[in-house]
Design a protein around this motif. Structure first.
Motif, mmCIF file in Angstrom:
data_model
loop_
_atom_site.group_PDB
_atom_site.id
_atom_site.type_symbol
_atom_site.label_atom_id
_atom_site.label_comp_id
_atom_site.label_asym_id
_atom_site.label_seq_id
_atom_site.Cartn_x
_atom_site.Cartn_y
_atom_site.Cartn_z
ATOM 1 N N MET A 97 0.850 -1.191 0.000
ATOM 2 C CA MET A 97 0.000 0.000 0.000
ATOM 3 C C MET A 97 0.888 1.245 0.000
ATOM 4 O O MET A 97 1.830 1.329 0.789
ATOM 5 N N SER A 98 0.604 2.195 -0.887
ATOM 6 C CA SER A 98 1.427 3.386 -0.988
ATOM 7 C C SER A 98 1.317 4.229 0.273
ATOM 8 O O SER A 98 0.319 4.169 1.004
ATOM 9 N N THR A 99 2.365 5.025 0.518
ATOM 10 C CA THR A 99 2.363 5.908 1.683
ATOM 11 C C THR A 99 1.200 6.872 1.623
ATOM 12 O O THR A 99 0.541 7.126 2.634
ATOM 13 N N LEU A 100 0.915 7.425 0.434
ATOM 14 C CA LEU A 100 -0.201 8.357 0.298
ATOM 15 C C LEU A 100 -1.512 7.672 0.631
ATOM 16 O O LEU A 100 -2.316 8.203 1.396
ATOM 17 N N HIS A 101 -1.757 6.480 0.079
ATOM 18 C CA HIS A 101 -3.031 5.805 0.327
ATOM 19 C C HIS A 101 -3.218 5.516 1.814
ATOM 20 O O HIS A 101 -4.323 5.663 2.345
ATOM 21 N N GLU A 102 -2.161 5.133 2.497
ATOM 22 C CA GLU A 102 -2.254 4.843 3.920
ATOM 23 C C GLU A 102 -2.714 6.070 4.701
ATOM 24 O O GLU A 102 -3.405 5.949 5.711
ATOM 25 N N ASP A 103 -2.356 7.244 4.225
ATOM 26 C CA ASP A 103 -2.672 8.481 4.931
ATOM 27 C C ASP A 103 -4.051 9.036 4.591
ATOM 28 O O ASP A 103 -4.589 9.867 5.321
ATOM 29 N N LEU A 104 -4.636 8.570 3.492
ATOM 30 C CA LEU A 104 -5.895 9.129 3.002
ATOM 31 C C LEU A 104 -7.100 8.754 3.858
ATOM 32 O O LEU A 104 -7.162 7.673 4.438
ATOM 33 N N ILE A 105 -8.084 9.648 3.882
ATOM 34 C CA ILE A 105 -9.462 9.294 4.228
ATOM 35 C C ILE A 105 -10.043 8.685 2.957
ATOM 36 O O ILE A 105 -10.060 9.330 1.905
ATOM 37 N N VAL A 106 -10.494 7.418 3.013
ATOM 38 C CA VAL A 106 -11.002 6.712 1.832
ATOM 39 C C VAL A 106 -12.462 6.334 2.094
ATOM 40 O O VAL A 106 -12.751 5.528 2.977
ATOM 41 N N ILE A 107 -13.367 6.931 1.338
ATOM 42 C CA ILE A 107 -14.801 6.706 1.555
ATOM 43 C C ILE A 107 -15.456 6.257 0.255
ATOM 44 O O ILE A 107 -15.374 6.936 -0.774
ATOM 45 N N ASP A 108 -16.123 5.108 0.308
ATOM 46 C CA ASP A 108 -16.826 4.542 -0.839
ATOM 47 C C ASP A 108 -18.305 4.898 -0.738
ATOM 48 O O ASP A 108 -18.973 4.565 0.247
ATOM 49 N N GLY A 109 -18.828 5.553 -1.768
ATOM 50 C CA GLY A 109 -20.211 6.022 -1.747
ATOM 51 C C GLY A 109 -21.256 4.940 -1.833
ATOM 52 O O GLY A 109 -22.432 5.186 -1.525
ATOM 53 N N GLU A 139 -10.547 -5.296 -8.796
ATOM 54 C CA GLU A 139 -11.586 -6.332 -8.806
ATOM 55 C C GLU A 139 -12.174 -6.560 -7.422
ATOM 56 O O GLU A 139 -13.287 -7.070 -7.294
ATOM 57 N N THR A 140 -11.454 -6.195 -6.367
ATOM 58 C CA THR A 140 -11.929 -6.396 -5.002
ATOM 59 C C THR A 140 -11.700 -5.125 -4.186
ATOM 60 O O THR A 140 -10.891 -4.259 -4.547
ATOM 61 N N ILE A 141 -12.402 -5.041 -3.069
ATOM 62 C CA ILE A 141 -12.266 -3.882 -2.178
ATOM 63 C C ILE A 141 -10.829 -3.747 -1.689
ATOM 64 O O ILE A 141 -10.304 -2.637 -1.542
ATOM 65 N N GLY A 142 -10.182 -4.867 -1.457
ATOM 66 C CA GLY A 142 -8.816 -4.850 -0.964
ATOM 67 C C GLY A 142 -7.815 -4.228 -1.912
ATOM 68 O O GLY A 142 -6.681 -3.915 -1.515
ATOM 69 N N GLN A 143 -8.207 -4.027 -3.170
ATOM 70 C CA GLN A 143 -7.300 -3.446 -4.168
ATOM 71 C C GLN A 143 -7.486 -1.941 -4.339
ATOM 72 O O GLN A 143 -6.936 -1.350 -5.275
ATOM 73 N N LEU A 144 -8.208 -1.293 -3.436
ATOM 74 C CA LEU A 144 -8.432 0.153 -3.554
ATOM 75 C C LEU A 144 -7.142 0.975 -3.610
ATOM 76 O O LEU A 144 -7.132 2.040 -4.243
ATOM 77 N N PRO A 145 -6.038 0.535 -2.986
ATOM 78 C CA PRO A 145 -4.796 1.304 -3.164
ATOM 79 C C PRO A 145 -4.412 1.482 -4.626
ATOM 80 O O PRO A 145 -3.766 2.481 -4.982
ATOM 81 N N ASN A 146 -4.821 0.556 -5.494
ATOM 82 C CA ASN A 146 -4.513 0.677 -6.916
ATOM 83 C C ASN A 146 -5.240 1.846 -7.572
ATOM 84 O O ASN A 146 -4.800 2.373 -8.597
ATOM 85 N N LEU A 147 -6.374 2.238 -6.973
ATOM 86 C CA LEU A 147 -7.100 3.400 -7.495
ATOM 87 C C LEU A 147 -6.309 4.673 -7.217
ATOM 88 O O LEU A 147 -6.180 5.541 -8.097
ATOM 89 N N THR A 148 -5.780 4.784 -6.012
ATOM 90 C CA THR A 148 -4.924 5.930 -5.700
ATOM 91 C C THR A 148 -3.731 5.971 -6.645
ATOM 92 O O THR A 148 -3.361 7.028 -7.163
ATOM 93 N N ALA A 149 -3.136 4.814 -6.892
ATOM 94 C CA ALA A 149 -1.983 4.739 -7.796
ATOM 95 C C ALA A 149 -2.350 5.177 -9.212
ATOM 96 O O ALA A 149 -1.570 5.846 -9.893
ATOM 97 N N ALA A 150 -3.561 4.810 -9.665
ATOM 98 C CA ALA A 150 -4.011 5.211 -11.006
ATOM 99 C C ALA A 150 -4.174 6.724 -11.089
ATOM 100 O O ALA A 150 -3.857 7.337 -12.123
ATOM 101 N N MET A 151 -4.664 7.331 -10.029
ATOM 102 C CA MET A 151 -4.796 8.791 -9.997
ATOM 103 C C MET A 151 -3.423 9.454 -10.054
ATOM 104 O O MET A 151 -3.244 10.473 -10.729
ATOM 105 N N GLU A 152 -2.480 8.864 -9.354
ATOM 106 C CA GLU A 152 -1.113 9.399 -9.401
ATOM 107 C C GLU A 152 -0.534 9.271 -10.809
ATOM 108 O O GLU A 152 0.116 10.200 -11.309
#
Length: 324
Positions: free
Chosen positions: A1-13, A284-297
């Motif tokens: 998990m990236s350092t940025l993702h670990e620090d984020l508030i992550v909320i799924d609507g 593909e799974t909730i556990g892969q949400l750090p990859n979304l942060t990486a895609a934004m980067e």
């Protein structure tokens, strides 16, 4: 998990997965701070109260992983404690039946979000698959006022265009599309036009961008970068302060569930055909949400924008609507 993702508030609507300890652990793996978790789709009052009761049991059994969220402060606390804050939410107002008093009852047990209609006509208005959008009913106007009074967020994701516009104008508090995609990228009854996206944002509302494959232009061939690209389009229309994410994860469900949600009232006419499908590659799974942060980067987003879209926008917005 990236350092940025670990620090984020992550909320799924919006998440409507098959709830279990496995799903709750995957939420923690993905660094998920909070999520709007469905406890009503077609159910009436008694069935939905039973669903809430079941959630209360999970909060006791898995208190190391999840906690009920009633306020924005609860979400911040969950981040500090390393737990996921669960916002109990409805995808339909069927649970209220025809009793306005039920709104307060459900608010009292922790329901913070309710979608006005789910796909078709109900007492409040029309859904996106209804052949004729009748608009917000008079009872629907009373319902909107009561939801405003108790501080329950109104969701319009599966709601018809006319009913949505009338609700946005009627509501004294801002409303949301918790999980939608732009029809400019793929025409579909569930997707929203640029005009609709712009209007809800101008009225102070929030847009959660979904990754449900059937509504993405790339379908099941879409990647996490395509998903970030869809968010980019919505941001270009509505502005980065009005955009968040709402995955619509259906993790753990099979065909029986998809048949239930796509038939009117669960067992009526078929509205649309879905089969269990793979989410965009990389998430593909909730556990892969750090990859979304990486895609934004990878897309060159600023850290400020990433923080907003990944969760800070939802946190601010929910605090405004809930009044706490």
């Amino acid at each position: 998990m990236s350092t940025l993702h670990e620090d984020l508030i992550v909320i799924d609507g919006l998440i409507v997965s098959n709830w279990s300890e496995e799903v709750f652990r995957d939420m923690r793996k993905g660094g998920l701070t909070a999520a709007n978790c469905t406890c009503c789709v077609w159910e009436g009052f008694a069935e939905t109260m039973a669903n809430v009761s079941r959630w209360n049991g999970w909060f006791c059994d898995h208190e190391d992983l999840i906690v009920k969220a009633r306020t924005a402060a609860d979400i911040r606390r969950a981040k500090e404690e390393g737990r996921t804050a669960i916002i109990l939410g409805f995808q339909n107002t069927s649970a209220f039946e025809d009793k306005l008093g039920a709104v307060q009852l459900f608010k009292d047990v922790g329901v913070g979000i309710a979608q006005l209609t789910y796909n078709t006509q109900n007492l409040a208005g029309s859904g996106c698959y209804e052949s004729r959008d009748s608009g917000l009913s008079d009872w629907g106007r009373e319902l909107v006022a009561e939801m405003n009074r108790v501080g329950m967020l109104i969701d319009l994701s599966h709601v018809g265009s006319r009913t949505s516009e009338e609700t946005i104008r009627e509501s004294s508090k801002p409303v949301a599309y918790t999980h939608c995609l732009p029809s400019a990228l793929k025409p579909h009854p569930r997707n929203k036009g640029d005009g609709e996206l712009r209007f809800i944002a101008e009225e102070g509302g929030m847009i959660g961008v979904t990754m449900f494959p059937a509504f993405l232009s790339g379908g099941e061939n879409a990647t996490v970068d395509d998903y970030a690209g869809a968010m980019e389009h919505v941001i270009s229309v509505a502005g980065e302060d009005s955009v968040a994410f709402g995955t619509d994860f259906t993790q753990g469900y099979g065909q029986e569930f998809f048949d239930w949600i796509t038939n009117d009232k669960g067992d009526g006419r078929s509205l649309v055909k879905f089969t269990p499908m793979s989410n965009p590659k990389g998430v593909e799974t909730i556990g892969q949400l750090p990859n979304l942060t990486a895609a934004m980067e990878r897309a060159g987003w600023t850290e400020g924008r990433i923080r907003k879209v990944m969760g800070e926008n939802w946190l601010r917005f929910l605090g405004e609507v809930w009044g706490e």
